[in-house]
Design a protein around this motif. Structure first.
Motif, PDB file in Angstrom:
ATOM      1  N   LEU A 222     -94.996  46.447  89.662  1.00  0.00           N
ATOM      2  CA  LEU A 222     -93.779  47.093  89.174  1.00  0.00           C
ATOM      3  C   LEU A 222     -94.089  48.379  88.421  1.00  0.00           C
ATOM      4  O   LEU A 222     -93.517  49.440  88.724  1.00  0.00           O
ATOM      5  N   GLU A 223     -94.974  48.328  87.439  1.00  0.00           N
ATOM      6  CA  GLU A 223     -95.266  49.522  86.641  1.00  0.00           C
ATOM      7  C   GLU A 223     -95.963  50.594  87.461  1.00  0.00           C
ATOM      8  O   GLU A 223     -95.695  51.794  87.297  1.00  0.00           O
ATOM      9  N   LEU A 224     -96.846  50.174  88.365  1.00  0.00           N
ATOM     10  CA  LEU A 224     -97.515  51.152  89.229  1.00  0.00           C
ATOM     11  C   LEU A 224     -96.507  51.877  90.113  1.00  0.00           C
ATOM     12  O   LEU A 224     -96.583  53.093  90.308  1.00  0.00           O
ATOM     13  N   LEU A 225     -95.544  51.131  90.635  1.00  0.00           N
ATOM     14  CA  LEU A 225     -94.513  51.751  91.480  1.00  0.00           C
ATOM     15  C   LEU A 225     -93.656  52.717  90.672  1.00  0.00           C
ATOM     16  O   LEU A 225     -93.246  53.763  91.174  1.00  0.00           O
ATOM     17  N   ARG A 226     -93.376  52.379  89.437  1.00  0.00           N
ATOM     18  CA  ARG A 226     -92.591  53.282  88.601  1.00  0.00           C
ATOM     19  C   ARG A 226     -93.312  54.601  88.379  1.00  0.00           C
ATOM     20  O   ARG A 226     -92.696  55.668  88.331  1.00  0.00           O
ATOM     21  N   GLU A 227     -94.625  54.553  88.265  1.00  0.00           N
ATOM     22  CA  GLU A 227     -95.391  55.785  88.095  1.00  0.00           C
ATOM     23  C   GLU A 227     -95.410  56.599  89.383  1.00  0.00           C
ATOM     24  O   GLU A 227     -95.209  57.812  89.373  1.00  0.00           O
ATOM     25  N   VAL A 228     -95.625  55.932  90.508  1.00  0.00           N
ATOM     26  CA  VAL A 228     -95.695  56.623  91.792  1.00  0.00           C
ATOM     27  C   VAL A 228     -94.344  57.198  92.186  1.00  0.00           C
ATOM     28  O   VAL A 228     -94.262  58.248  92.834  1.00  0.00           O
ATOM     29  N   ALA A 229     -93.258  56.530  91.791  1.00  0.00           N
ATOM     30  CA  ALA A 229     -91.911  56.920  92.230  1.00  0.00           C
ATOM     31  C   ALA A 229     -91.448  58.249  91.651  1.00  0.00           C
ATOM     32  O   ALA A 229     -90.493  58.851  92.162  1.00  0.00           O
TER      33      ALA A 229
END
Length: 304
Positions: free
Chosen positions: A241-248
């Motif tokens: 979840l947090e990794l996706l928030r950074e990539v998004a």
């Protein structure tokens, strides 16, 4: 009935008269025209580390193709609409089932185009099922909606607790490069996601003739013409979840990530479809790096 559903014809219909001597007209409906009825169903299973096609059925104008990708353990299947587009009254049904340890990515040959309807919406129903420890990716190219188009699209997803899935749908409201504007139409885009037989997420996007002119308001889409939703479901989605928030995060595209009932939901909105595609490619490249070889990646057809 919408005013664009009424057309003047040269055929005399004694039951419908406009009151003027020697002139008659009839209402032309989508049901009076030849309509497309596309159906496809495919089941994938596995033998060891090899994904196989267990069953396949398709009916014109829908076709499913399987391009060869050297050295790839996952299958990339390509959905083809031989009709060249979708219009009012068309019906398309698609079932994709992955079982055992199958690794499958399904995409589309090109952007789907939804053309002007007379009075009836086109209907597209997509059903995705992932059983056991299967990995299934539904990654079609964009859907372009033209002025006056009418579409009801529903995606139903049924997941086993041990399966992993990514599913994407994105809509482009007219082609910005050609100066197209959407002034009328009907769009209903719905999602239903079940895991272990239990409904965990339901979502619907609705635009009608009376509301479409308000989409430019800041509280709605503002000046964004391309929107998309990507969902990701896995046994332990919180790890990403947090990794996706950074990539998004992208300057070309508005993007937000949240989690609902163990399901990661990513929303996209952009001024142009090209910006939206860049953001989606970044997300899929992240999955490719994090999860290794498999179906969760940028489809080869996107790069053709």
């Amino acid at each position: 009935m919408s005013d664009f559903a009424m057309f003047e014809t040269s055929h005399c219909n004694p039951n419908v008269d406009d009151g003027r001597p020697g002139r008659a007209h009839r209402v032309l409906r989508d049901a009076n025209l030849e309509r497309a009825r596309g159906t496809a169903s495919v089941v994938f299973n596995s033998a060891g580390s090899v994904t196989r096609i267990a069953n396949l059925y398709d009916k014109f104008p829908t076709r499913i193709m399987f391009p060869r990708i050297a050295g790839d353990a996952a299958i990339e299947a390509v959905l083809v609409n031989a009709a060249g587009g979708i219009a009012g009254g068309d019906r398309f049904e698609l079932d994709i089932i992955a079982v055992d340890d199958a690794r499958v990515a399904m995409t589309s040959q090109a952007a789907e185009k939804i053309y002007r309807a007379l009075n009836e919406p086109a209907r597209i129903n997509t059903r995705l099922k992932a059983r056991d420890s299967a990995k299934l990716a539904w990654l079609p190219q964009e859907t372009i909606v033209f002025d006056g188009a009418r579409i009801c699209r529903q995606i139903e997803i049924d997941l086993h607790p041990g399966a992993e899935l990514i599913a994407l749908e994105w809509i482009v409201l007219g082609r910005a490069a050609r100066g197209e504007e959407i002034t009328r139409g009907y769009i209903r885009d719905s999602w239903l996601v079940r895991r272990g037989g239990r409904l965990i997420w339901a979502d619907s996007f609705l635009v009608t003739d009376s509301t479409i002119r308000h989409l430019s308001r800041k509280a709605l889409l503002s000046d964004r013409r391309a929107i998309g939703t990507l969902i990701y479901c896995a046994p332990h989605p919180d790890r990403r979840l947090e990794l996706l928030r950074e990539v998004a995060q992208s300057r070309q595209c508005d993007c937000a990530v949240t989690m609902v009932s163990g399901l990661i939901v990513v929303r996209f909105a952009a001024r142009e479809s090209a910006d939206l595609k860049i953001a989606m490619i970044r997300i899929l490249q992240h999955f490719d790096r994090e999860l290794g070889p498999g179906p969760f990646r940028v489809p080869k057809m996107w790069l053709c």
